[in-house]
Design an enzyme around this catalytic site. Structure first.
Site, PDB file in Angstrom:
ATOM      1  CG  HIS A  93      -0.518  -0.309   2.649  1.00  0.00           C
ATOM      2  ND1 HIS A  93       0.883   1.061   3.054  1.00  0.00           N
ATOM      3  CD2 HIS A  93      -0.659  -0.798   3.556  1.00  0.00           C
ATOM      4  CE1 HIS A  93       0.695   0.548   4.561  1.00  0.00           C
ATOM      5  NE2 HIS A  93       0.017  -1.031   4.914  1.00  0.00           N
ATOM      6  CB  CYS A 101       1.723  -3.527   5.051  1.00  0.00           C
ATOM      7  SG  CYS A 101      -0.139  -4.107   5.693  1.00  0.00           S
TER       8      CYS A 101
END
Length: 271
Positions: A93, A101
């Site tokens: 992201h 992430c």
């Protein structure tokens, strides 16, 4: 499209397939941040970024992410689930914050997201993401031989080596609680593979080594500004390097780095 992620180097590669069926390196992007350490994700809340062989389909794309744009890497996959690994919403992201992430900048995720969208729009149902702890060269494997994850990384290395040789992402099957690299079930049992059970009959595709012809060369580029984790490692190396100084060497490179500018022409997603 094919994506490879390397934690230690803080790099994400995008490869694009051409008419000969082989994948050609398109661009290497610096990962702005990732959390945890080298090694796979084991459980919800451990803040580990995953390692493994994953697949991204269109429904895993999120144009309205709170981190600008995102796609879910597909953790937990069949291997993770059968080995009791838990977690959810593990993404690539924007922004530069991570709790498990791989965080790019907004500008870079725009470009990567657009490439993925184009792949789906062209009719491809999914793309593979291989997330590695590091570039799995013999030297790097030797450097990490004492790690408790060494046996797992040996299996990961089989996937890395196959792609390096053929420029085709190898098929991956999960059975006997393990990744089976460059293997797929024979057609008669393709829909009945149990990740927890012994492996059914498998076939291993034979792909000739990749040898590019002169007319098959493709432009490649690499954005060199590393993310915080790699930046720390480089800075540490610079303090012991005889070529480092306040006016040049690694220190000068780091001091002069700036965030990439935001590309124009994209109008999807929200901040």
């Amino acid at each position: 499209m094919f994506v490879r992620i390397f934690k230690e180097e803080s790099e994400l590669e995008v490869w694009k397939q051409r008419d000969d069926g082989r994948f050609y390196h398109f661009k290497t992007y610096p990962i702005c941040n990732w959390s945890g350490t080298l090694g796979p994700k084991l459980k919800q809340g451990d803040r580990q970024a995953p390692e493994g062989f994953y697949t991204v389909s269109k429904d895993q794309m999120n144009p309205n992410s709170q981190f600008y744009l995102a796609f879910n890497v597909g953790f937990p996959n069949a291997y993770d689930r059968v080995n009791g690994r838990t977690g959810s919403a593990l993404m690539v992201h924007g922004k530069c914050k991570s709790a498990g992430c791989y965080a790019m900048t907004d500008a870079l995720i725009e470009e990567i997201y657009a490439l993925a969208r184009e792949s789906f729009d062209a009719g491809h149902p999914s793309f593979d993401v291989h997330a590695y702890p590091f570039r799995m060269t013999e030297a790097n494997m030797a450097r990490h031989r004492s790690s408790k994850w060494y046996d797992f990384w040996q299996i990961m290395k089989a996937g890395y080596d196959t792609f390096e040789t053929t420029h085709v992402p190898p098929p991956i099957t999960v059975c006997a609680r393990q990744y089976q690299v460059n293997a797929k079930p024979v057609r008669t049992v393709a829909n009945s593979v149990d990740p927890a059970s012994n492996c059914p009959p498998l076939e291993r595709p034979i792909v000739e080594p990749f040898i590019p012809r002169g007319d098959q060369q493709v432009a490649q580029s690499k954005l060199v500004a590393p993310g915080p984790k790699r930046r720390t490692a480089i800075a540490s190396e610079a303090t012991t390097s005889p070529q480092s100084s306040s006016s040049g060497g690694m220190y000068g490179l780091l001091k002069g780095m700036m965030a990439p500018s935001r590309p124009q022409g994209f109008a999807f997603g929200s901040q």
